[in-house]
Write a protein that holds these residues in place. Structure first.
Motif, mmCIF file in Angstrom:
data_model
loop_
_atom_site.group_PDB
_atom_site.id
_atom_site.type_symbol
_atom_site.label_atom_id
_atom_site.label_comp_id
_atom_site.label_asym_id
_atom_site.label_seq_id
_atom_site.Cartn_x
_atom_site.Cartn_y
_atom_site.Cartn_z
ATOM 1 N N PHE A 154 0.496 17.402 57.271
ATOM 2 C CA PHE A 154 -0.102 18.255 56.235
ATOM 3 C C PHE A 154 -1.503 17.819 55.812
ATOM 4 C CE2 PHE A 154 4.521 18.673 55.629
ATOM 5 C CZ PHE A 154 4.632 20.038 55.814
ATOM 6 N N ALA A 155 -1.838 16.555 56.021
ATOM 7 C CA ALA A 155 -3.164 16.089 55.616
ATOM 8 C C ALA A 155 -4.132 15.982 56.799
ATOM 9 C CB ALA A 155 -3.042 14.733 54.918
ATOM 10 N N LYS A 157 -3.543 16.894 60.251
ATOM 11 C CA LYS A 157 -3.539 17.995 61.225
ATOM 12 C C LYS A 157 -3.919 19.323 60.571
ATOM 13 C CE LYS A 157 -2.143 15.574 64.835
ATOM 14 N NZ LYS A 157 -2.997 15.388 66.024
ATOM 15 N N LEU A 158 -3.132 19.731 59.564
ATOM 16 C CA LEU A 158 -3.364 21.022 58.917
ATOM 17 C C LEU A 158 -4.444 20.969 57.845
ATOM 18 C CD1 LEU A 158 0.373 22.159 58.536
ATOM 19 C CD2 LEU A 158 -1.264 22.814 60.320
ATOM 20 N N LYS A 159 -4.696 19.770 57.317
ATOM 21 C CA LYS A 159 -5.720 19.576 56.274
ATOM 22 C C LYS A 159 -5.469 20.434 55.037
ATOM 23 C CE LYS A 159 -9.261 18.290 59.645
ATOM 24 N NZ LYS A 159 -9.033 16.857 59.425
ATOM 25 N N TRP A 160 -4.214 20.611 54.685
ATOM 26 C CA TRP A 160 -3.850 21.366 53.488
ATOM 27 C C TRP A 160 -3.937 20.504 52.227
ATOM 28 C CZ3 TRP A 160 1.213 24.199 55.429
ATOM 29 C CH2 TRP A 160 0.842 25.195 56.357
ATOM 30 N N LEU A 161 -3.626 19.215 52.366
ATOM 31 C CA LEU A 161 -3.526 18.323 51.220
ATOM 32 C C LEU A 161 -4.276 17.026 51.483
ATOM 33 C CD1 LEU A 161 0.305 18.809 50.574
ATOM 34 C CD2 LEU A 161 -1.536 19.772 49.194
ATOM 35 N N THR A 163 -4.867 12.997 51.861
ATOM 36 C CA THR A 163 -4.004 11.967 52.440
ATOM 37 C C THR A 163 -3.399 11.048 51.388
ATOM 38 O OG1 THR A 163 -5.940 10.560 52.785
ATOM 39 C CG2 THR A 163 -5.250 11.955 54.633
ATOM 40 N N GLU A 171 -9.437 15.394 43.699
ATOM 41 C CA GLU A 171 -8.480 16.379 44.223
ATOM 42 C C GLU A 171 -7.493 16.850 43.164
ATOM 43 O OE1 GLU A 171 -8.476 17.823 47.055
ATOM 44 O OE2 GLU A 171 -9.943 16.662 48.186
ATOM 45 N N ARG A 174 -3.425 18.314 43.354
ATOM 46 C CA ARG A 174 -3.050 18.472 44.756
ATOM 47 C C ARG A 174 -2.544 17.152 45.343
ATOM 48 N NH1 ARG A 174 -7.097 19.495 48.094
ATOM 49 N NH2 ARG A 174 -5.854 20.678 49.605
#
Length: 315
Positions: A154-155, A157-161, A163, A171, A174
């Motif tokens: 989620f952090a 690879k997808l960069k949604w949230l 690390t 941030e 989040r």
């Protein structure tokens, strides 16, 4: 009920006394000490260090001195964090651990009860099998595996949230999402399984059949009869779960860099920081016994038989 609560509160004092006593002597009798990892110093300097922290006194005298400090609300100075007292370190870090624990347990409770009830109402369906399989998987996989995988997916690879970090960073809130969901995962699984089993058992009871025979709607039966009875095992679980979710956040705090009390607990254990270890043990123990008291009170409110039995015993 009031007498029962007062009696239970009075019972907390000897429990905490025993915990403090056992912890004090177990820590002090363990090999090593807070100054054993320091650079080699002269005997005079070591003697001055021991005298400064009253560690040159006999162990029973140290114990009585420590009890007196606790009664005054003073947990003592930190041996390794020399500019801070244990009270200051706990006051700064404990709110973060409590916030993370409350959010995690709230998420676990809401989704666990909802999915557990739905699985019970749709027994042997695809939803039931999927929900129970996910719950079993969540219990089987340890948090030190779930945490890094969540960061990777989620952090990174997808960069949604983000690390890591905490709400004080740029941030904001989040940063709470991943640690809260990760920490609450095993508790969600346990609540889901408990709720399903309890609802299934309640649905088969005589008073539910009687309620249906009277023509009550299913929604009324579920809310007023099934849910109230089925939540009793879940409420019993919430007390130890809250204490466990706060004390068990050490791994999550390390992975997601949450500035909670878990970091101090790990460091104090490694550094033999006696006063900080004792401070964290006392706080964790107080949370556990207080939450058990809260659960007993809630149990009495949900089940009138508990209050009745208690009142009868006291009379």
């Amino acid at each position: 009920m009031r007498k029962y609560i007062i009696k239970r509160i009075a019972g907390l004092i000897p429990t905490l006394f025993v915990i403090i006593t056992l912890s004090f002597f177990m820590i002090r009798l363990a090999p090593g000490g807070p100054f054993s990892s320091e650079k080699k110093v002269t005997p005079e300097i070591m003697e001055n260090l021991l005298r400064k922290y009253h560690m040159d006194e006999p162990l029973p005298k140290q114990y009585l001195r420590y009890l007196g400090d606790i009664l005054r609300g003073d947990l003592g100075p930190s041996f390794k964090n020399k500019d801070y007292t244990v009270n200051e370190l706990i006051a700064v870090s404990m709110p973060h651990s409590l916030l993370l624990g409350v959010i995690s347990l709230a998420i676990a409770f809401v989704f666990g009860v909802a999915i557990g009830m739905t699985s019970a109402l749709k027994q042997n369906s695809v939803f039931d099998y999927a929900g129970m399989s996910f719950a079993s998987l969540a219990l089987a996989v340890p948090l030190f595996v779930v945490g890094p995988v969540a960061v990777l997916v989620f952090a990174m690879k997808l960069k949604w949230l983000p690390t890591s970090g905490w709400i004080t960073d740029r941030e904001g809130w989040r940063t709470v999402i991943m640690p809260a969901l990760t920490l609450g995962l095993p508790y969600f699984a346990s609540i889901t399984r408990l709720t399903r089993a309890s609802v299934v058992e309640t649905l088969r009871s005589d008073y539910i059949r009687t309620a249906r025979a009277k023509g009550l709607r299913d929604s009324v039966i579920m809310v007023k009869h099934v849910l109230k009875g089925a939540l009793l095992p879940v409420v019993s679980y919430l007390g130890p779960a809250f204490a466990g979710i706060v004390t068990g956040s050490v791994v999550i705090e390390q992975i997601f860099l949450v500035p909670g009390i878990g970091n101090f607990f790990v460091k104090s254990a490694l550094n033999r920081d006696y006063t900080l270890i004792m401070g964290t043990v006392i706080v964790y123990s107080a949370i556990l016994v207080v939450m058990n008291l809260v659960v007993d009170i809630l149990y009495g409110l949900l089940d009138p038989r508990v209050s009745y039995v208690s009142a009868q015993d006291e009379s």
